[in-house]
Design an enzyme around this catalytic site. Sequence first.
Site, PDB file in Angstrom:
ATOM      1  N   HIS A  20       0.849  -1.116  -0.074  1.00  0.00           N
ATOM      2  CA  HIS A  20       0.001   0.083  -0.096  1.00  0.00           C
ATOM      3  C   HIS A  20       0.994   1.251   0.065  1.00  0.00           C
ATOM      4  O   HIS A  20       1.691   1.610   0.803  1.00  0.00           O
ATOM      5  CB  HIS A  20      -0.902   0.112   1.118  1.00  0.00           C
ATOM      6  CG  HIS A  20      -1.822  -0.923   1.341  1.00  0.00           C
ATOM      7  ND1 HIS A  20      -2.482  -1.799   2.179  1.00  0.00           N
ATOM      8  CD2 HIS A  20      -2.592  -1.579   0.178  1.00  0.00           C
ATOM      9  CE1 HIS A  20      -3.569  -2.571   1.842  1.00  0.00           C
ATOM     10  NE2 HIS A  20      -3.686  -2.445   0.359  1.00  0.00           N
TER      11      HIS A  20
ATOM     12  N   GLU B 257       1.806   3.716   3.178  1.00  0.00           N
ATOM     13  CA  GLU B 257       2.231   3.272   4.211  1.00  0.00           C
ATOM     14  C   GLU B 257       3.976   3.303   4.253  1.00  0.00           C
ATOM     15  O   GLU B 257       4.544   2.262   4.233  1.00  0.00           O
ATOM     16  CB  GLU B 257       1.647   1.793   4.506  1.00  0.00           C
ATOM     17  CG  GLU B 257       0.118   1.715   4.531  1.00  0.00           C
ATOM     18  CD  GLU B 257      -0.422   0.358   4.310  1.00  0.00           C
ATOM     19  OE1 GLU B 257       0.142  -0.614   4.491  1.00  0.00           O
ATOM     20  OE2 GLU B 257      -1.604   0.293   4.430  1.00  0.00           O
TER      21      GLU B 257
ATOM     22  N   ARG C 107      -3.252   4.913  -2.026  1.00  0.00           N
ATOM     23  CA  ARG C 107      -3.222   3.457  -1.451  1.00  0.00           C
ATOM     24  C   ARG C 107      -2.759   2.467  -2.766  1.00  0.00           C
ATOM     25  O   ARG C 107      -1.943   1.424  -2.329  1.00  0.00           O
ATOM     26  CB  ARG C 107      -4.475   3.160  -0.754  1.00  0.00           C
ATOM     27  CG  ARG C 107      -4.771   1.750  -0.413  1.00  0.00           C
ATOM     28  CD  ARG C 107      -5.957   1.581   0.125  1.00  0.00           C
ATOM     29  NE  ARG C 107      -6.231   0.138   0.435  1.00  0.00           N
ATOM     30  CZ  ARG C 107      -6.143  -0.428   1.618  1.00  0.00           C
ATOM     31  NH1 ARG C 107      -5.569   0.092   2.835  1.00  0.00           N
ATOM     32  NH2 ARG C 107      -6.737  -1.850   1.838  1.00  0.00           N
TER      33      ARG C 107
ATOM     34  N   HIS D   9       2.934  -3.748   6.953  1.00  0.00           N
ATOM     35  CA  HIS D   9       1.972  -2.627   6.528  1.00  0.00           C
ATOM     36  C   HIS D   9       1.903  -1.703   7.713  1.00  0.00           C
ATOM     37  O   HIS D   9       2.515  -1.813   8.625  1.00  0.00           O
ATOM     38  CB  HIS D   9       0.313  -3.304   6.557  1.00  0.00           C
ATOM     39  CG  HIS D   9      -0.013  -4.256   5.335  1.00  0.00           C
ATOM     40  ND1 HIS D   9      -0.769  -3.991   4.275  1.00  0.00           N
ATOM     41  CD2 HIS D   9       0.832  -5.311   4.894  1.00  0.00           C
ATOM     42  CE1 HIS D   9      -0.825  -4.752   3.685  1.00  0.00           C
ATOM     43  NE2 HIS D   9       0.067  -5.726   3.694  1.00  0.00           N
TER      44      HIS D   9
ATOM     45  N   GLU E 236       1.007  -4.811  11.175  1.00  0.00           N
ATOM     46  CA  GLU E 236       0.377  -3.430  11.140  1.00  0.00           C
ATOM     47  C   GLU E 236       1.160  -2.608  11.984  1.00  0.00           C
ATOM     48  O   GLU E 236       0.940  -2.481  13.132  1.00  0.00           O
ATOM     49  CB  GLU E 236      -0.930  -3.330  11.169  1.00  0.00           C
ATOM     50  CG  GLU E 236      -1.956  -4.266  10.353  1.00  0.00           C
ATOM     51  CD  GLU E 236      -2.126  -3.172   8.811  1.00  0.00           C
ATOM     52  OE1 GLU E 236      -1.696  -2.130   8.613  1.00  0.00           O
ATOM     53  OE2 GLU E 236      -2.782  -3.939   7.950  1.00  0.00           O
TER      54      GLU E 236
END
Length: 362
Positions: free
Chosen positions: A95, A98, A153, A223, A297
């Site tokens: 993405h 990020e 994104r 991510h 994440e």
Amino acid sequence: TSYMFCLSYLLGMTAAELRWRKSVLIRRRVWCYFEDLIVWLHIYQWMTEIQNSNSELVTQHYLGNTVENRPMYYLQISQPLDKTKKIIWMDCGIHAREWIAPAFCQWFVKEILQNYKSDPNISRFLQNLDLYILPVLNIDGYIYSWEKDRLWRKNRSPYMNGTCYGTDLNRNFNSSWGSIGVSYNCSSIIFCGSGPESEPETKAVAQLIEKKKSDILCYLTIHSYGQYILIPYGSTTEPASNSEELMYVAEKAAAALMQKYGTSYEVGSTSLILYSNSGSSRDWAHMIGIPFSYTFELRDKGTHGFVLPPDQIQPTCEETMLAVTTIIDYVDHKYFPGGAVMLSSTSVLLQPTSEGLRHSLK
């Protein structure tokens, strides 16, 4: 160091600041070189320099081309030994917005190469495992997030005669594709594409992983944000076949991470602790037989979101390094007890008995 200066200097900027800083930096010719860059064109150079400076350990491999015809490369870190080794895969930057993810991939490579001779854990797992690192999967989107839209994104595939752009590459893998948590509207940030692996970036990764899947023990995709370690699956609440072990290892990694700065990560399957989604690379990797598959994440929990402040970059990388190496170390000890090679392409999928698992978790 100059490395951290560049990361901190660049990562926390708004789009307007980026445009201004970029013009100033280019005029003054003070772009940082070698391992000091985060902008993708310089990550190319960084990768080449990493290979040239560590030729005994590092090779750079062509993976494919993006929608906008940019070449994709990954690094292989491999201790040259006369024995069969297995693979740990890591990708970052699927993405575009990020940015802390590609920063971590660079940090990970730097730490491995600086410490593999002195750190006994790294020395041990490099005896048995090769590391494959793709620093930026979504190159076109990443560059677009620098030049045009900081919060972009998706990739940059044109749809509807160029009236909308981009597929969410983490909805485009062939894992229950298009079934839940996606959109068929090309203007949506979770547009899943025209079909599974419709995007050249997704297809390039999938083809390599399929080719080497019998040798890949662990798939890590990095991510941000939210502070989670996620296990399969996102498309169903049914647990993965080895969910107990996946959860144990993730919890162990989260505990190691927390020890550094007290950062708390939640652990669980995507569908149960975050949201339902299909077509993710993590789910796909597990579905094709890779036993350990995780999504990280990274920081934070939403205060700054995708625009992480510069002073959080290094601590985020440091604590994440502890979590990732905890997972790699577990995989190494599980499949290479005593350092012995004892694998076949099928044995990696065999789950231990409950008694064996308890023993291995001690």
